[in-house]
Motif scaffolding. Structure first.
Motif, short mmCIF file in Angstrom:
data_model
loop_
_atom_site.label_atom_id
_atom_site.label_comp_id
_atom_site.label_asym_id
_atom_site.label_seq_id
_atom_site.Cartn_x
_atom_site.Cartn_y
_atom_site.Cartn_z
N GLY A 132 -23.00 -25.21 7.97
CA GLY A 132 -23.03 -23.95 7.22
C GLY A 132 -22.35 -22.81 7.97
O GLY A 132 -21.58 -22.03 7.39
N ALA A 133 -22.62 -22.71 9.27
CA ALA A 133 -22.03 -21.63 10.06
C ALA A 133 -20.52 -21.80 10.17
O ALA A 133 -19.77 -20.80 10.09
N LEU A 134 -20.04 -23.02 10.33
CA LEU A 134 -18.60 -23.26 10.42
C LEU A 134 -17.92 -22.90 9.10
O LEU A 134 -16.84 -22.29 9.09
N THR A 135 -18.54 -23.27 8.00
CA THR A 135 -17.99 -22.95 6.68
C THR A 135 -17.97 -21.45 6.45
O THR A 135 -17.01 -20.90 5.89
N LEU A 136 -19.00 -20.78 6.90
CA LEU A 136 -19.09 -19.33 6.76
C LEU A 136 -17.90 -18.64 7.40
O LEU A 136 -17.34 -17.68 6.85
N LEU A 137 -17.47 -19.13 8.56
CA LEU A 137 -16.32 -18.52 9.24
C LEU A 137 -15.02 -18.70 8.48
O LEU A 137 -14.04 -17.99 8.71
N LEU A 138 -14.99 -19.66 7.55
CA LEU A 138 -13.77 -19.94 6.79
C LEU A 138 -13.83 -19.40 5.36
O LEU A 138 -12.96 -19.72 4.54
N LYS A 139 -14.82 -18.58 5.04
CA LYS A 139 -15.03 -18.13 3.66
C LYS A 139 -13.85 -17.34 3.11
O LYS A 139 -13.57 -17.37 1.91
N ASP A 140 -13.14 -16.61 3.97
CA ASP A 140 -11.96 -15.87 3.53
C ASP A 140 -10.68 -16.66 3.79
O ASP A 140 -9.73 -16.58 3.00
N ALA A 141 -10.66 -17.41 4.87
CA ALA A 141 -9.47 -18.19 5.21
C ALA A 141 -9.14 -19.22 4.14
O ALA A 141 -7.97 -19.60 3.97
N ILE A 142 -10.12 -19.66 3.37
CA ILE A 142 -9.90 -20.68 2.33
C ILE A 142 -9.09 -20.12 1.16
O ILE A 142 -8.49 -20.88 0.39
N LYS A 143 -9.02 -18.80 1.02
CA LYS A 143 -8.34 -18.19 -0.12
C LYS A 143 -6.84 -18.10 0.14
O LYS A 143 -6.42 -17.63 1.18
N PRO A 144 -6.00 -18.53 -0.82
CA PRO A 144 -4.54 -18.47 -0.64
C PRO A 144 -4.04 -17.04 -0.46
O PRO A 144 -4.59 -16.09 -1.02
N ASN A 145 -2.98 -16.90 0.34
CA ASN A 145 -2.35 -15.59 0.58
C ASN A 145 -1.12 -15.44 -0.31
O ASN A 145 -0.35 -16.39 -0.49
N LEU A 146 -0.92 -14.24 -0.84
CA LEU A 146 0.24 -13.94 -1.67
C LEU A 146 1.09 -12.87 -1.01
O LEU A 146 0.59 -11.79 -0.64
N VAL A 147 2.40 -13.15 -0.86
CA VAL A 147 3.38 -12.16 -0.39
C VAL A 147 4.61 -12.26 -1.29
O VAL A 147 4.51 -12.68 -2.44
N GLN A 148 5.78 -11.89 -0.78
CA GLN A 148 7.00 -11.89 -1.61
C GLN A 148 8.21 -12.25 -0.76
O GLN A 148 8.17 -12.14 0.47
N SER A 149 9.27 -12.67 -1.42
CA SER A 149 10.54 -12.86 -0.71
C SER A 149 11.31 -11.54 -0.72
O SER A 149 10.91 -10.57 -1.37
N LEU A 150 12.44 -11.51 -0.02
CA LEU A 150 13.28 -10.31 -0.04
C LEU A 150 13.72 -9.96 -1.45
O LEU A 150 14.00 -8.80 -1.76
N GLU A 151 13.80 -11.00 -2.32
CA GLU A 151 14.25 -10.79 -3.70
C GLU A 151 13.09 -10.75 -4.69
O GLU A 151 13.26 -10.96 -5.88
N LYS A 152 11.89 -10.50 -4.14
CA LYS A 152 10.69 -10.25 -4.95
C LYS A 152 10.15 -11.50 -5.65
O LYS A 152 9.40 -11.40 -6.63
N THR A 153 10.48 -12.67 -5.14
CA THR A 153 9.88 -13.90 -5.67
C THR A 153 8.48 -14.05 -5.08
O THR A 153 8.31 -13.95 -3.86
N PRO A 154 7.45 -14.29 -5.90
CA PRO A 154 6.09 -14.47 -5.36
C PRO A 154 6.03 -15.67 -4.42
O PRO A 154 6.63 -16.71 -4.68
#
Length: 555
Positions: A242-264
């Motif tokens: 449980g404690a190990l999973t707790l530390l990953l509660k946010d890390a499990i969520k995908p990150n969204l950024v963009q390319s130089l040409e605004k591609t997601p």
């Protein structure tokens, strides 16, 4: 031409909420990390999970060389080109590791005018995923040593603790250490060591899990040690799942950024491909597929490592299937596979190029062996001659494979328009996926299948330690797991000096490691290090930041 970081710093970025709108994501779906980065909320999946999947485009490459291939750059440029063609497109890439970033390899955010941004953030701390993984991994290591100190109720054999510590840096001095020194109050002395964070089984678990609860189940069944009677010891036994999973509660969520040409761009997870399975997270890929019509993803190193594991491990677990496969190569790298030294690559040499094409031909053969159709993307360099390009095109025609010149480094998305058009045509055709081995095969049969079919080996030799491990793993009931081969990325063989398309060789498996939580067995062939070292002149020596916060030297 300007450096990568200069190009990235001069770019005008859109607010991440505007990028999300392209994928029909709302502000409620985002957890903002400033203006240009966001995580996708867990609730968003429930809203999009029933959407029809888009087309999945896998980008892989020939065996890498010091000459460079530009796989990530090509992936980003291809996505930008699809975006320019009016296709609803998303990228799904791995997060860079700090180790290679400060060492010699560089970052993993593309290059030139085909980059994902904010480049500095992506290559440095980003959204903290790697820090969370490092903390969780080392918490588990600390709990194991504390258990020994507090009486060892589980009767752990201190000689058979398999869980090491990790740090996301290249630090050869930590490969092998003795901990617990200083007397009784400071722990039980034992041999251990450090791996780089991206080699952690927790990284593989993060990248293969369907959600946080699936990750929790996988974490609970990691084998961290064995008792003196030979019983596997798990985090569940140590009561810290449980404690190990707790530390990953946010890390499990995908990150969204963009390319130089605004591609997601979804950038999430980052296991190495020579010591792990080398793909971004299943969660990021699945989110992208539900939100875009075309998803460009990549697998680490050459197709013999990254693509093989993408197909045999990631696709097997996640139920995915590529609709098209792009193999990236350069004329420079092919000449190096043909025997030329790096210093001579700018000199035209048709004979060396012809010899080196054997490496490309083997990767084409392998992708076809999976039931998929490859397209060749040649990342064009200024030193490439018309005669060399003509020879390569002729050889591709002989191999009956589509061929496209790419100039995305200098031209961005418009440098891959032809490639994108060919990808669209290929992705519209029916495809299948044929695995290299079945679940029911024995461990040795799986290794043999990979060695013979993918590497072109004549067979496999096993060290006494590997033979012993196979017997133990089969006795414990782990034989139905996929095999994750750990070998050099530079050769189809397990000998990094054998470039091109080597023949008449066998690979030697010297060690097997169990990744019971991730769900695969790691077979180490050759001298594979899970903790890299720094070069004589680390890239870190060129980096700086001024009083205004402007970064220099980061590629």
């Amino acid at each position: 031409m300007k450096s990568d970081v200069e190009i990235a710093q001069e770019a005008t970025l859109s607010h991440i909420s505007e990028i999300a709108t392209q994928l029909d994501l709302t502000e409620d779906d985002l957890e903002l990390y400033g203006k240009y980065k966001a995580k996708i909320s867990i609730d968003a999946w429930n809203r999009i999970k029933n959407n029809e999947n888009g087309k999945l485009i896998l980008v892989t490459a020939i065996n890498p060389t010091p000459a460079g291939e530009g796989k990530t750059t090509t992936s980003i440029g291809l996505a930008d080109a699809l975006h320019q063609l009016g296709k609803k497109t998303a990228l799904a890439l791995r997060e860079p590791s700090l180790g290679p970033c400060f060492g010699i390899k560089g970052g993993a955010a593309g290059g030139g005018y085909a980059q994902v941004v904010p480049m500095e953030d992506i290559n440095l701390h980003f959204t903290g995923d790697f820090h969370a993984l490092t903390s969780a991994h080392n918490l588990l290591a600390a709990v194991i040593d504390n258990h020994l100190q507090q009486g060892n109720e589980l009767d752990i054999d201190v000689r058979r603790i398999t869980w090491r510590r990790v740090v996301d840096l290249n630090d050869r001095a930590l490969r092998n250490i003795i901990c617990g020194l200083g007397g009784k109050a400071h722990g039980v002395p034992r041999e251990t060591g450090f791996d780089i964070t991206v080699a952690s089984e927790l990284m593989a678990i993060l990248c293969l899990s369907d959600d946080l609860q699936d990750a929790k189940k996988r974490i609970g069944r990691i084998v961290v040690a064995y008792s003196r009677s030979g019983k596997p010891i798990h985090p569940d036994d140590l009561k810290v799942t449980g404690a190990l999973t707790l530390l990953l509660k946010d890390a499990i969520k995908p990150n969204l950024v963009q390319s130089l040409e605004k591609t997601p761009a979804f950038i999430h997870g980052g296991p190495f491909a020579n010591i792990a399975h080398g793909c971004n997270s299943v969660l990021a890929t699945k989110h992208a597929l539900k939100l875009a019509d075309y998803v460009v993803t990549e697998a680490g190193f050459g197709a013999d490592l990254g693509a093989e594991k993408f197909l045999n491990i990631k696709c097997r677990f996640a139920g995915l299937k590529p609709d098209a496969v792009v193999i990236v190569a350069t004329i420079r790298a092919l000449k190096m596979h043909g025997g030329l030294a790096k210093k001579d690559l700018a000199v035209p040499d048709l004979e060396a190029l012809h010899r080196g094409i054997g490496n490309l031909a083997k990767h084409i053969e392998n992708i076809r062996g999976f039931g998929l159709t490859p397209i060749i993307a040649i990342n064009k360099f200024p030193t490439d001659t018309e005669a060399e390009i003509a020879l390569l095109e002729k050889e591709c025609q002989k191999l009956d494979v589509e061929f496209s010149l790419s100039t995305v480094f200098t031209d961005g998305g418009k440098g891959a328009t032809d490639l994108a058009e060919k990808v669209v045509i290929a992705a519209a055709k029916p495809s299948q996926l044929i695995f290299t081995y079945t679940d029911e095969m024995s461990i040795k049969e799986k290794i043999e299948a990979i060695a013979r079919k993918i590497y072109g080996a004549d067979g496999v030799n096993y060290s006494p330690a590997a033979e012993k491990s196979i017997i133990q793993l089969e006795k414990l009931g782990f034989s139905k797991m996929p095999v994750c081969m750990a070998k050099t990325q530079y050769s189809l063989s397990d000998d990094m000096t054998k470039l091109g398309r080597p023949t008449n060789f066998k690979i030697t498996v010297r060690e097997l490691r169990l990744a019971a939580g991730a769900g695969f067995i790691v077979a180490l062939a050759g001298n594979i290090l899970t903790m890299p070292g720094l070069p004589k002149k680390p890239a870190a020596e060129n980096m700086d930041i001024d009083a205004n916060g402007k970064i220099t030297g980061l590629f």
